[in-house]
Write a protein that holds these residues in place. Structure first.
Motif, mmCIF file in Angstrom:
data_model
loop_
_atom_site.group_PDB
_atom_site.id
_atom_site.type_symbol
_atom_site.label_atom_id
_atom_site.label_comp_id
_atom_site.label_asym_id
_atom_site.label_seq_id
_atom_site.Cartn_x
_atom_site.Cartn_y
_atom_site.Cartn_z
ATOM 1 N N ASP A 76 -77.019 38.487 -81.583
ATOM 2 C CA ASP A 76 -77.326 37.774 -82.832
ATOM 3 C C ASP A 76 -78.792 37.880 -83.221
ATOM 4 O O ASP A 76 -79.172 37.540 -84.341
ATOM 5 C CB ASP A 76 -76.934 36.294 -82.709
ATOM 6 N N TYR A 152 -70.515 32.219 -88.007
ATOM 7 C CA TYR A 152 -71.960 32.440 -88.069
ATOM 8 C C TYR A 152 -72.556 32.358 -86.665
ATOM 9 O O TYR A 152 -71.991 31.726 -85.770
ATOM 10 C CB TYR A 152 -72.628 31.390 -88.965
ATOM 11 N N THR A 156 -77.265 28.528 -86.595
ATOM 12 C CA THR A 156 -77.174 28.445 -88.053
ATOM 13 C C THR A 156 -76.894 27.004 -88.468
ATOM 14 O O THR A 156 -76.071 26.317 -87.867
ATOM 15 C CB THR A 156 -76.046 29.348 -88.589
ATOM 16 N N LEU A 209 -80.672 30.343 -90.978
ATOM 17 C CA LEU A 209 -80.867 30.783 -89.592
ATOM 18 C C LEU A 209 -82.328 31.174 -89.449
ATOM 19 O O LEU A 209 -82.775 32.199 -89.986
ATOM 20 C CB LEU A 209 -79.969 31.976 -89.257
ATOM 21 N N ARG A 211 -85.679 32.492 -87.794
ATOM 22 C CA ARG A 211 -86.159 33.436 -86.795
ATOM 23 C C ARG A 211 -87.652 33.661 -87.036
ATOM 24 O O ARG A 211 -88.121 33.660 -88.170
ATOM 25 C CB ARG A 211 -85.442 34.784 -86.916
ATOM 26 N N ASN A 237 -85.996 31.882 -92.968
ATOM 27 C CA ASN A 237 -84.544 31.966 -93.000
ATOM 28 C C ASN A 237 -84.170 33.429 -93.229
ATOM 29 O O ASN A 237 -84.385 33.968 -94.312
ATOM 30 C CB ASN A 237 -83.982 31.089 -94.128
#
Length: 336
Positions: A76, A152, A156, A209, A211, A237
């Motif tokens: 992921d 997902y 998330t 999500l 990162r 996001n």
């Protein structure tokens, strides 16, 4: 206990074990080495799909793999492409393998010439399952979020933007998840009673999500090596991006375009750092009459394994050509 007994025996024999004991220990050590080697040759395996249907937005490594024992949380984190809705892309398995290998090390993957075709549809139905029970206004949000989380990656979160319709008397329901892009899924709950549809509830969400992605700390020129000191990492996001973000584990890489200060570093415009970099002092050699002659030279251009590049002899300043070898040396085949 066995080890203590062996040490005691060795002391009694002046530091020397008996022949039977040596044989036992040798066999045990051999078995241990075989097990250790077997476990380190190919710690992971994976196989790639030939066709992938998804919705617009970033495509994760987990989307293109059919079978693997690589942890899901690792897959992921690997973004392989970005696709707008109503578009498609073709990726080679070698490209995907190299991305995967960079994160997990040696991995057993069958690499053939069949490409992986990824298609992002404008409206992709990803779930439609009838539930033979009832929901209420108090539970519908939890039920829908539970369904969304199955489609997902972990981590998330979903923010409800709007809801239309209300829960009325029913004896069963079904949930259908749609998405034009991964950032904006919407869910339709179909209410039924006695086998007939009696109503709908539609919920629209923002998917988030976060990162840490690389942002250029300065202007980065084409051909430069981007290292950890050239960027800063900020949480964004990834579903809101239209680029393939570079994550903390990806650097160093080489820039194939100019990046402005504060620009998100797009993996699409990066390549692996070559073993030979322009300006680097390297060893060059040539085999003449069975004798290997080597010199120090300066690389005048970047070079990957197998590339023919120009180098400058440090002794006399002459320009010569050579092939980049696996160990980063240059095999000269033409001299002046």
């Amino acid at each position: 206990m066995v080890q203590s007994a062996n040490l005691k025996e060795a002391k009694e024999r002046g530091g020397r074990l008996s022949y039977p004991t040596r044989v036992k220990l040798t066999k045990a050590l051999s078995v241990f080495i075989l097990i250790a080697c077997a476990s380190c040759v190919y710690p992971f395996f994976a196989s790639f799909k030939s066709n992938v249907a998804t919705f617009g937005g970033p495509v994760l490594m987990g989307d293109v793999i059919s079978e693997t024992d690589v942890p899901k949380e690792t897959l992921d984190k690997i973004i392989v492409a970005y696709l707008p809705a109503n578009s498609s892309i073709t990726l080679t398995k070698k490209y995907l393998y190299n991305l995967l290998k960079k994160r997990v090390g040696i991995i057993d993957v069958e690499i053939d010439d069949i490409p992986v075709v990824i298609e992002a549809k404008s409206e992709n139905e990803i779930s439609n399952e009838e539930k033979r029970n009832e929901i209420s206004e108090d539970t519908i949000s939890d039920v829908v979020l539970k369904e969304l989380h199955t489609h997902y990656p972990d981590g998330t979160t979903f923010n409800l933007k709007s809801q239309t319709g209300k829960v009325i008397d029913h004896d069963s329901y079904s949930i259908t998840v749609y998405a034009t892009t991964k950032s904006s899924p919407f869910v339709r709950v179909t209410l039924q009673k006695g086998g007939r549809i009696v109503g709908y509830v539609t919920l629209q969400y923002n998917a988030i999500l976060l990162r840490k992605v690389a942002i250029a700390n300065r202007r980065i020129e084409k051909g430069e090596i981007i290292g950890i000191n050239d960027v800063r990492y900020e949480e964004v996001n990834i579903y809101s991006l239209t680029k393939i973000p570079t994550l903390e584990e990806d650097l160093p890489m080489m820039a194939n375009k100019v990046f402005s200060k504060d620009e998100v570093i797009d993996m699409k415009y990066l390549s692996e750092v070559p073993p030979v970099i322009k300006g680097q002092i390297i060893k060059a050699y040539s085999n003449i009459g069975g004798i290997s002659v080597s010199i120090l030279a300066q690389a005048l251009e970047n070079g990957y394994i197998g590339n023919v590049i120009r180098i400058k002899n440090q002794d006399n300043g002459s320009i010569i050509n050579g092939t980049v070898e696996e160990d980063g040396t240059i095999k000269v085949f033409e001299g002046k």
